[in-house]
Motif scaffolding. Structure first.
Motif: not given
Length: 609
Positions: A296-313, A515-524
Motif C-alpha cells: 500500500t505504501v507506494p500508492r499512499v505516497a503517490e496520493i499525497f501531493d505533499e509530504p504527509f506522515a500520518d501513518s493511519s492514512a 482504553p482508546k486505541k485510535g486508528f494507528s498502525v503498529p509501526l513500532g
C-alpha cells in the motif's frame, strides 16, 4: 464564454464523482443564465434544498432538478461572498465573476475539501490537487524551506504554505477574492471559527436532548445520496455512534466497513463486529498485515501531493478501497475527539496544568530545565520531560512540534521559521475559551482537523473515487457544543460523555470504558521486524532527499535506537520514510516539469492571461 466583451482569458475544468443529481444538466462548470457567473465545485452542500427554495422565492430560476452546485451559482448572484455563511456542508469551490473581472475561492469550515492556488501579476491558477498546478509549465516548483521545516516538525505542511514556494492553499474557513486586474494582491478572510460561550442555566438533561437531536440531524443530512452509501466502523466510540444513528434513520441495513491489525494492541475490529451485530449492519472487515502495508505504501505516497506522515492514512486508504467495492459514499467518525474532548493528550495536558500552572514560572524552569537538558536525547521519558515547561500553550504546542528532528537536520534551516500553530491558538483578546480543554479543542479545529485528519481522509478516499462525509464535523453541532458547559463533555476524567451515555445503554460499560486505541498502525513493531529491511534501504541510500538533510550516522542512530528499544522512534522514522517516498514520486528538485501518477479527485484550473 458567451460575452466576448470581457478581457479575461480563462479555462475551467472539472472531473466529477457524481453523487447528487446524476443528470448531465448537473455537470460542471456550471453557469448562470447569461454566462457571467461560472462555478466549479468539489464537495456537498447538505442544505441545498432549503437554499434552493429560498433563492427561488427571491426570483432565481434553476435549470437542474436538484444539483447542489446550482445553489452556489445563484447563491453567489444573490449574496456574493457572504454565500459561504449560509452553507452547511463540505466544499471547495471557485466562482469566476465576469461581471466584475473577479475570481472568488472558498473552503469549508473544517477544511474537509482542499483548494490550492498560485497567483502573480499575469493571473491566477487554482486546483483541488497540487499535481494539477504542477503540470503548468510556467509554475516555479522550488521547494519551500519553511514548508520543509513544517514537515520535519509537524509531519505535514499546514496552510497557507505548500511544499512549493510559489503555491498556497486556502486555510479552513477561508474565502479569497482575486481582482483579475491585479491578481497578485488577493483579499482574504477567515469567515468562521469555533466559539465557546457556555450556558450554565440550562440543565444537563436538556443539553443532552439538544445534542442528540442536532447529532441526528447532522447524520440525516449526510445520508442524502443518489448513489449507494455506507459507513466506516472502526469499533471506536465515534464511528459506532455514527453507525447507530444511521441505522435508526435508515429503512434498510447499513453497510459498514472496518480494518483491523494482527497486533491486538492496535486492533479494534472485535468491537466493530460487536457494534455491527447490535445495529444489524451488513459488515465487511479485513486484517491489515505488514505485507499489506508494503503493497500500500507506494500508492499512499503517490496520493499525497505533499509530504504527509500520518501513518493511519494506510488503514484509511485500505478501508476506503474496501468500501468502494460496495458503495460510492461513506460516512466516518472523524471529528468526535475535537467535538467532545476525547484525546488522551487532553487529559494529560489537563493534569499537567493542575500540577505546573500554580507554580511560579522560574521554579518550573529551575527544576525541570536542567533535568531535561541532562536527560539523554534518545532515552525513555525525554518526551514527557519536554512538556515540563510553564504555560499551557507551550506545553500543548510541544505535542505537535519536533524541534529535535529539525536540529538533527540543520539548525540553520529553521532560522526565521514560524510555526503556523501560533495563530491556531485562541487569543485572550478574541474572547476565546476560558478553560484549557476548550482552547485545545479550538486549536485542533483550526490546525489538526484541516491539516491532518481531513488531508488523510480526503486524499485516500478520493483516490479510489469514494466520497467520505464527516457528520461530527457539522458546524451547527460544534456551535451547540460550544454553548454546553464543559462538564457535559469532560469531567476531569471521563471524555465524550454524551457518546458514552448513549452507547452504554446499547452496548454496555465494557464497550464504552475500554482504553482508546485510535486508528494507528503498529509501526513500532513492524520497523523492528517485517519492515526493517525496507526502512534501511529507503532511508540509508546516499542519493536521496533524506541524505541531503540528515547525515548517514544520524539516520543510522535513529534506526538503531528504535530497534534496540532505547526509545520508540517510529514516528520520526515514518516521517523520514514518507519524505523519501514523496521525493521518489514527485521529485525533490528545485525546478521540473510534470509529475508521476494522478489522483481521482476533481481538478480545476483557471488562468487569467
Amino acid at each position: 464564454r458567451q460575452d466576448t466583451s470581457h478581457a479575461a482569458d480563462f479555462f475551467l475544468g472539472h472531473r466529477r464523482l457524481a453523487v447528487i443529481d446524476l443528470a448531465t444538466d448537473a455537470f460542471q462548470p456550471m453557469t448562470n443564465e447569461d454566462g457571467t457567473v461560472w462555478v466549479v465545485f468539489n464537495g456537498e452542500i447538505y442544505n441545498h434544498r432549503d437554499l434552493r427554495d429560498t433563492l427561488q422565492g427571491l426570483g432565481h430560476r434553476f435549470r437542474t432538478d436538484h444539483a447542489d452546485t446550482e445553489v452556489l451559482v445563484h447563491g453567489y448572484e444573490q449574496w456574493g461572498e457572504r454565500v459561504v455563511d449560509r452553507l452547511r456542508g463540505m466544499f471547495a469551490f471557485a466562482v469566476l465573476d465576469l461581471r466584475h473581472d473577479r475570481v472568488f475561492l472558498a473552503r469549508d469550515r473544517f477544511g474537509e475539501k482542499p483548494l490550492y492556488y498560485a497567483a502573480d501579476p499575469s493571473g491566477v491558477a487554482f486546483a483541488s490537487e497540487l499535481k494539477a498546478l504542477a503540470r503548468l509549465p510556467e509554475l516555479d516548483r522550488t521547494v519551500s524551506p519553511a514548508a520543509l521545516v513544517d514537515y520535519l516538525s509537524h509531519g505535514l505542511v499546514p496552510a497557507p504554505r505548500t511544499i512549493y514556494h510559489a503555491v498556497k492553499k486556502l486555510r479552513a474557513a477561508e474565502r479569497v477574492t482575486f481582482d483579475l486586474t491585479q491578481p497578485e494582491r488577493p483579499r482574504s478572510e477567515i469567515y468562521w471559527t469555533p466559539s465557546y460561550e457556555p450556558d450554565t442555566e440550562t440543565s444537563e438533561l436538556e443539553w443532552t436532548e439538544r445534542f442528540e437531536a442536532e447529532l441526528s440531524e447532522a447524520i440525516r443530512l449526510r445520508m442524502i445520496s443518489d448513489v449507494p452509501l455506507g459507513t466506516f466502523l472502526s469499533g471506536g466510540l465515534d464511528s459506532t455512534i455514527v453507525t447507530r444513528e444511521m441505522s435508526r434513520a435508515s429503512s434498510r441495513a447499513v453497510r459498514t466497513f472496518s480494518i483491523g491489525f494482527d497486533d491486538p494492541r492496535f486492533d479494534e475490529s472485535p468491537y466493530a463486529t460487536e457494534a455491527a451485530r447490535k445495529y444489524a449492519t451488513v459488515h465487511r472487515s479485513e486484517i491489515l498485515s505488514p505485507d499489506g502495508l508494503l503493497q500500500t505504501v507506494p500508492r499512499v505516497a503517490e496520493i499525497f501531493d505533499e509530504p504527509f506522515a500520518d501513518s493511519s492514512a494506510i488503514a484509511t486508504y485500505r478501508v476506503s478501497q474496501l468500501a468502494r467495492e460496495d458503495v460510492t459514499v461513506a460516512l466516518c467518525g472523524d471529528g468526535g475527539d475535537e467535538l467532545l474532548a476525547g484525546y488522551r493528550r487532553y487529559r494529560l495536558q489537563h493534569r499537567l496544568a493542575r500540577f505546573l500552572d500554580p507554580q511560579p514560572n522560574f521554579l518550573v524552569k529551575a527544576v525541570f530545565r536542567p533535568v531535561a537538558a541532562a536527560w539523554p536525547r534518545n532515552a525513555r521519558g525525554k518526551a514527557l520531560l519536554s512538556l515540563m515547561v510553564p504555560q499551557a500553550k507551550l506545553r500543548y504546542f510541544k505535542v505537535f512540534l519536533d524541534d529535535d528532528l529539525v536540529n538533527m537536520a540543520d539548525p540553520e534551516l529553521a532560522r526565521g521559521w514560524t510555526s503556523l500553530l501560533e495563530p491556531a491558538w485562541p487569543s485572550d483578546a478574541s474572547n476565546g475559551p476560558s478553560n484549557l480543554i476548550d482552547r485545545m479543542c479550538a486549536t485542533d479545529c483550526r490546525f489538526y482537523i484541516p491539516e491532518d485528519l481531513m488531508v488523510k481522509v480526503d486524499r485516500t478516499s478520493m483516490s479510489v473515487s469514494l466520497e467520505t462525509r464527516c457528520p461530527l464535523l457539522d458546524h451547527k453541532l460544534f456551535e451547540l457544543v460550544g454553548r454546553m458547559p464543559l462538564r457535559t463533555r469532560f469531567d476531569g476524567k471521563t471524555t465524550k460523555r454524551p457518546f458514552r451515555r448513549i452507547l452504554e445503554h446499547d452496548l454496555g460499560r465494557p464497550f464504552v470504558d475500554r482504553p482508546k486505541k485510535g486508528f494507528s498502525v503498529p509501526l513500532g513493531r513492524w520497523f523492528r521486524a517485517e519492515l526493517n529491511e525496507e526502512l534501511n534501504d529507503t532511508l540509508l541510500k546516499s542519493d536521496g532527499l533524506v541524505a541531503s538533510l540528515l547525515t548517514h550516522d544520524t539516520v543510522r542512530q535513529l534506526i538503531d535506537d528504535h530497534c534496540t528499544g532505547s526509545r520508540d522512534q517510529s514516528s520520526r522514522l515514518w516521517k523520514l520514510y514518507m519524505l523519501e517516498k514523496w521525493s521518489e514520486q514527485h521529485g525533490s528538485g528545485h525546478h521540473g516539469n510534470g509529475h508521476h501518477g494522478s489522483g481521482q479527485s476533481a481538478a480545476t484550473v483557471v488562468q487569467h492571461v
